[in-house]
Design an enzyme around this catalytic site. Structure first.
Site, PDB file in Angstrom:
ATOM      1  N   HIS A 100       0.889  -1.175   0.000  1.00  0.00           N
ATOM      2  CA  HIS A 100       0.000   0.000   0.000  1.00  0.00           C
ATOM      3  C   HIS A 100       0.927   1.225   0.000  1.00  0.00           C
ATOM      4  CE1 HIS A 100      -2.351  -2.886   2.526  1.00  0.00           C
ATOM      5  NE2 HIS A 100      -3.421  -2.331   2.037  1.00  0.00           N
ATOM      6  N   ASP A 103       2.306   2.032   3.400  1.00  0.00           N
ATOM      7  CA  ASP A 103       3.304   1.139   4.008  1.00  0.00           C
ATOM      8  C   ASP A 103       4.725   1.618   3.748  1.00  0.00           C
ATOM      9  OD1 ASP A 103       1.154  -0.616   4.360  1.00  0.00           O
ATOM     10  OD2 ASP A 103       1.615  -1.725   2.514  1.00  0.00           O
ATOM     11  N   GLU A 231     -11.282  -6.872  -3.456  1.00  0.00           N
ATOM     12  CA  GLU A 231     -11.068  -7.905  -2.439  1.00  0.00           C
ATOM     13  C   GLU A 231     -12.254  -7.955  -1.483  1.00  0.00           C
ATOM     14  OE1 GLU A 231      -7.137  -8.018  -0.743  1.00  0.00           O
ATOM     15  OE2 GLU A 231      -7.917  -8.706   1.178  1.00  0.00           O
TER      16      GLU A 231
HETATM   17  C1  3MF Z   1      -7.644  -6.496   5.192  1.00  0.00           C
HETATM   18  C2  3MF Z   1      -6.847  -6.931   4.062  1.00  0.00           C
HETATM   19  C3  3MF Z   1      -6.077  -5.846   3.400  1.00  0.00           C
HETATM   20  C4  3MF Z   1      -6.002  -5.996   1.930  1.00  0.00           C
HETATM   21  C5  3MF Z   1      -5.170  -4.898   1.387  1.00  0.00           C
HETATM   22  C6  3MF Z   1      -5.045  -4.917  -0.064  1.00  0.00           C
HETATM   23  C7  3MF Z   1      -4.501  -4.787   4.786  1.00  0.00           C
HETATM   24  O1  3MF Z   1      -8.233  -7.508   5.884  1.00  0.00           O
HETATM   25  O2  3MF Z   1      -6.808  -8.082   3.730  1.00  0.00           O
HETATM   26  O3  3MF Z   1      -4.788  -5.863   3.944  1.00  0.00           O
HETATM   27  O4  3MF Z   1      -5.471  -7.222   1.553  1.00  0.00           O
HETATM   28  O5  3MF Z   1      -5.705  -3.681   1.743  1.00  0.00           O
HETATM   29  O6  3MF Z   1      -6.243  -5.007  -0.720  1.00  0.00           O
HETATM   30 MG    MG Z   2      -5.993  -9.165   2.087  1.00  0.00          MG
END
Ligand code: 3MF
Ligand code: MG
Length: 434
Positions: A100, A103, A231
């Protein structure tokens, strides 16, 4: 160079009998499984956020880890963090990583300052990648941690936050493309709500649909050839998240005309939170033609929250890869370890061992899945169970109508005899391989 991982040599494959805790016993990148190298099947990625940005805090206590790149609010330490990250990539030899924006760079006081920091680190990554094999599986924007996102990003009631989100995603897509990333991910942690008393759900969904269409348009505008992935996760941090699970996401994509442009990044722990198995989510995405990539981890089955542990259950992982292989295997997607250490696991070798174990579990799962496919037992069982549908009259029925079917049932005296589903026999079959 940092000395964080000093004394830890690159991890080698030593075979199943090795007792070395820092060796691969199953992950052998060059081993050919179903005609493809294991490394090319699994396409492992390391998640920058859990391994390098997370400091070990939980809701009851703060930082437990002490790292040479702390505090993380300075450019100088962001570079030390990058140095350590690439040193870990050299040790593990995995082909990919993911980040990200938040990060990898310190937050600035303004959008422009954050972007300047971000671009400098992207260039720093670019230099490091130019002398290594490691590649970017995906980039993404963290639009859930800073307080500006507390009421959502693209679904925020404030149009200025929508604007800030759009500008942020543009910069993250640009950076992903610059580094040759193979996917761009959107996870909507705060795209949802806490209470309907203050939420116009229909309006928020329309804004999220419009936003994702802008992302797809921008991908085409800049010529980004990677996949756009969303996601699913049902809740946490929001009480209700719009991207609940694979089936919900598909309905959303269809409503906003995106089902051919966007695929899914599925996570094991999110499947469990949604009340599904991981293989259910993978098989759903596969049946709907939107399987993109996976975030590999596991959730604690007792605690009911997103514990993001490293995988350690071969039978579960084997069934996940079974459905991935049945879908044709990853093309642009891969296996991203969205997994973190326990907060008491303080040492550099804990971080390495966690990934070594996770990679080995996935390799064992992949080999078991491939062996089941090569044996063909599950395919045979499915073919037998559905054999009646291979008959021409059964196919013709699908193109007829209720009245004609009624005439056939009454005329021929059709009276179906129930047949065993043979579940235990099939479970015993799977256990021969895992
Ligand atoms: C949260 C996640 C996220 C996503 C990430 C990328 C921080 O439960 O799984 O990790 O994977 O934001 O899409
Ligand atoms: Mg994730």
């Amino acid at each position: 160079m940092t000395d964080f991982f000093s004394g830890i040599a690159p991890i080698k494959y030593e075979g199943a009998d090795s007792t070395n805790p820092l060796a691969f016993r199953h992950y052998n990148p060059d081993e050919v499984v179903m005609g493809k190298r294991m490394e090319d099947h699994l396409r492992f990625a390391i998640a920058y956020w859990h391994s390098f940005a997370w400091e070990g805090g939980d809701p009851f206590g703060g930082q437990t880890f002490v790292r040479p790149w702390h505090p993380q609010d300075q450019m100088a330490t962001a570079k030390i963090k990058a140095d350590a990250a690439f040193e870990m990539f050299d040790i593990l030899g995995q082909p990919y990583f993911c980040w990200h924006d938040a990060d990898i760079r310190p937050e600035g006081d303004t959008f422009a300052e954050s972007l300047k920091n971000f671009e400098a680190i992207i260039d720093y990554f670019g230099e490091k990648m130019s002398t290594r094999k490691v590649k970017l599986l995906w980039g993404t924007a963290n639009m859930f941690s800073h307080r500006r996102w507390m009421s959502g990003a693209s679904t925020n009631p404030d149009p200025e936050v929508f604007a800030y989100s759009a500008a942020t995603v543009k910069t993250c897509m640009d950076a992903t493309m610059k580094l040759g990333g193979e996917n761009y991910v959107l996870w909507g942690g705060r795209e949802g709500y806490e209470t309907l008393l203050n939420t116009d759900m229909g309006r928020e969904l329309d804004h999220m649909g419009r936003f994702l269409n802008m992302v797809v348009d921008y991908k085409h505008k800049i010529g980004f050839e990677g996949q756009i992935l969303v996601e699913p996760k049902p809740q946490e941090p929001s009480k209700h998240q719009y991207d609940f699970d694979a089936a919900t996401c598909y309905g959303f994509l269809q409503k906003y005309g995106l089902e051919n442009d966007v695929k899914l990044n599925l996570e094991q722990g999110h499947a469990i939170l949604a009340g599904h198995s991981f293989e259910h989510e993978i098989a759903t995405a596969s049946a709907l033609g939107v399987l993109g990539s996976i975030d590999m981890n596991r959730n604690d089955y007792q605690s009911g929250w997103d514990t993001d542990q490293f995988p350690n259950n071969v039978p579960e992982v084997a069934l996940a890869y079974y459905h991935i292989l049945k879908d044709g295997g990853f093309t642009k997607g891969g296996t991203n370890f969205d997994a973190k250490l326990r907060r008491q696991s303080l040492d550099a070798d804990d971080l390495i061992a966690a990934h070594v174990g996770g990679m080995d579990i996935c390799a064992r799962g992949l080999k078991a899945a491939a062996a089941m496919i090569e044996d063909g037992g599950l395919d045979t069982a499915l073919a037998e169970r559905y054999a009646g549908w291979d008959k021409p009259e059964a196919q013709a029925m699908l193109n007829s109508d209720l009245g004609s079917i009624f005439d056939k049932v009454t005329g021929e005296g059709i009276n179906p005899a129930p047949k065993s589903g043979r579940q235990e026999i099939l479970e015993n079959y799977v256990n021969r391989f895992v």
